[in-house]
Scaffold this motif. Structure first.
Motif: not given
Length: 150
Positions: A73-92
């Motif tokens: 949801l957060m990543e989709g929101l940022l992209l909808t606003w035109g804010i590029p972001c990088e999502s990555s999975d953490a080891a935990d």
């Protein structure tokens, strides 16, 4: 259009309306307030931004499908606003979303990074209570969503 006006005048109004950009006074107002603000006012503005982020995040949850997880949801929101972001999975098993707070897109979405950070923090916490916004060097922000139990 009003009756009794000339076609030429109406045509000029249409041309002006098409050529002007959306007028937003609030961004300039917030920037000027923060530029001259004593520490107490800056903290109050940040608290209001955080609360507004929480309210908007809670509102999003009422409309989101249950199977969508908070990081998505957060990543989709940022992209909808035109804010590029990088999502990555953490080891935990958690997810980290990195945002360049100094990027033009962030400055266009928010009047000032001092508003962006608490707003995004409040939004993320509304989506998942234990989400954390971390400040990095060079204006980088990282929103960490720990793994959810269950």
């Amino acid at each position: 259009m009003r009756t009794g006006t000339s076609f030429a005048r109406d045509w000029q109004l249409i041309k002006v309306a098409r050529s002007l950009q959306r007028h937003d006074v609030t961004g300039s107002l917030v920037q000027k307030l923060l530029a001259d603000a004593p520490a107490g006012l800056t903290e109050r503005i940040a608290a209001i931004a955080r609360r507004l982020g929480e309210e908007n995040g809670t509102e999003l949850l009422t409309h989101a499908e249950e199977q969508l997880n908070p990081p998505t949801l957060m990543e989709g929101l940022l992209l909808t606003w035109g804010i590029p972001c990088e999502s990555s999975d953490a080891a935990d098993g958690g997810v980290a979303i990195a945002i360049d707070g100094a990027a033009t897109a962030v400055r266009e979405a928010f009047a000032d990074v001092r508003v962006a950070e608490p707003y995004l923090e409040g939004y993320a916490r509304a989506l998942q209570r234990d989400a954390v916004l971390e400040h990095g060097g060079g204006g980088r922000m990282t929103i960490r969503f720990p793994p959810r139990n269950g």
